[in-house]
Each structure stands twice: as structure tokens, then as C-alpha cells.
Design a protein around this motif. Structure first.
Motif: not given
Length: 257
Positions: A21-26, A31-33
Motif C-alpha cells: 500500500v502506498g508508493g515506494r517512497t512513502g 519505515g524511517l520514521a
């Protein structure tokens, strides 16, 4: 049956997506957040556990600053770091056997302390404006002139009438003073009930530098920021999925049958 038309909803793709779900960047930012949030949250917890100790104050000797049963956080410090006006935790077996005591330092080694002049505590001939007393009477506390030996501290409770502090131990060999080495921590804040950081004892500033506040506010910010990042990053997937479903659903005419 001519002329009749109805409407129905249909997914754009013609089926249910099973991909991420969501774009690869998102997904990467999410995950980074979460990772950064965990670092901040756990880092703040570890930092706080190393620097601070919780204490429950069982008496009213420090009211109105600290009430009966209040929970405080005290920063672990060396006795040499203590300054006038600090609220400290110490243990002195001539006062109470093996029990931590919480009092305010009003004079350090080399100072001359007495009470009261015009209803105020006097240190080195200066009348101290003790704003943290919030109107509590001082003039009932009678303290003859005491010269504090080097390496020792003179301490009083903020509830001056009933506190068993240095003034109650003037007949001891040390004339009520406590060794700096007996201090184990300096109180930064009352956390339950949430009274917050202790008031700065500005009345002592003309006599010398005050202690710098500990990093409790920074630790609190790390806790909050870490929690927000973890929750926000974790919520990205469900939120993106919800908006993805809405964007795939459309209303379209169905041809006449």
C-alpha cells in the motif's frame, strides 16, 4: 428494456490489489520514521534512567514546593556540583538512619547564615528573597549565626515552621551542617502530580552562580517526538490503504439492457 439505466461502483483495476500500500517512497519514509522514533524514544528512556532517580517525598517539610506524597525526579550529581538554592536528596545517619532526606541548600562552605532579619533568611549579610516559599512565614525560624565549614552544606525545608532540617540539629557536632559527599541527587521536577520543573532560586544569584537545570526537558521532548514518529510511521500503511480504496472506487453508468 429500453431507456432504463442504473449506476454501480466498480474498482478501476477491476480487482483487489495485493501489492504494498502506498508508493515506494512513502513506504521507505514510513519505515524511517518508525526507526527514528524508536531511537529517540528508547534513547530518551535510557538517558533518563542513567541520569535520574524517582523519589516519593513522605512528609510536608518541603511544601509548597513539594507536597506530601509527591513524586519527584532527581538528577544524580556529585556533591561538588551543588549550589545555593538547590533542592537535594542526601543521607546523613545523624539525622535519619539510612533514609534519603529532601531539603533545600541555603548556604555552602564558607558562608555565614542566620535567620531572621526583617523576616528574611540572611546569608553572608544579604537578605535572601525566597520566592519559592509562596508567602510561607520565615520569621518563626530562629537560627543563630552559623559559619558553615568548608565541604559542608546548611539545609532548610521550605515549610519553615515544622521542618526537621539543619536548624533542628544546631546542637550536633557539625552544627546542623551536612557533608557535600552525603548528597546523591538534585531534584529537577515534580512529576506527580504534574507540577513541572522547580522554580529557579534567583534570590541566591547575588552570592554566586546557580546550578544549571538538568536535561529533563530534552529527555521529555525525545519521548514525545519518538512516540509521535512511531505512531505516525505505523499509521501510514492503514491510512494509505484507506485512501487507495477510495481512489479506486468510481461511479460509472451501466448500459441499457
Amino acid at each position: 428494456m429500453g431507456g432504463e439505466s442504473t449506476t454501480r461502483t466498480a474498482p478501476r483495476s477491476g480487482g483487489t490489489s495485493t501489492g504494498p500500500v502506498g508508493g515506494r517512497t512513502g513506504q521507505r519514509l514510513s519505515g524511517l520514521a518508525v526507526a527514528l522514533g524508536l531511537v529517540l524514544f528508547l534513547g530518551g528512556f535510557a538517558w533518563g534512567a542513567v541520569l535520574y532517580r524517582p523519589y516519593t517525598v513522605p512528609t510536608g517539610s518541603m511544601t509548597p514546593t513539594i507536597g506530601v506524597g509527591d513524586r519527584v525526579l532527581a538528577q544524580r550529581v556529585d556533591g561538588d556540583e551543588i549550589r545555593r538554592g538547590d533542592v537535594v536528596v542526601f543521607t546523613d545517619t545523624t539525622w535519619v538512619t539510612n533514609a534519603p532526606v529532601v531539603k533545600r541548600v541555603v548556604a555552602v562552605g564558607g558562608d555565614t547564615v542566620s535567620c531572621c532579619t526583617d523576616g528574611k533568611l540572611t546569608v553572608n549579610g544579604k537578605e535572601i528573597d525566597e520566592t519559592y516559599l509562596k508567602g510561607n512565614p520565615v520569621e518563626d525560624k530562629t537560627i543563630p549565626t552559623v559559619k558553615v565549614p568548608q565541604g559542608r552544606l546548611f539545609l532548610l525545608g521550605d515549610e519553615r515552621q515544622g521542618s526537621l532540617d539543619s536548624s533542628a540539629h544546631l546542637t550536633d557536632a557539625a552544627r546542623g551542617t551536612v557533608a557535600r559527599s552525603a548528597v546523591t541527587a538534585r531534584v529537577d521536577a515534580v512529576v506527580w502530580p504534574m507540577k513541572g520543573m522547580l522554580e529557579r532560586p534567583t534570590g541566591f544569584e547575588p552570592l554566586g552562580a546557580l546550578s544549571s537545570p538538568g536535561p529533563l526537558r530534552t529527555i521529555f521532548v525525545m519521548f514525545v517526538a519518538g512516540g509521535v514518529l512511531v505512531l505516525g510511521g505505523g499509521a501510514y500503511g492503514p491510512v494509505a490503504k484507506l485512501f487507495s480504496r477510495r481512489s479506486r472506487v468510481r461511479t460509472e453508468p451501466v448500459g441499457a439492457r
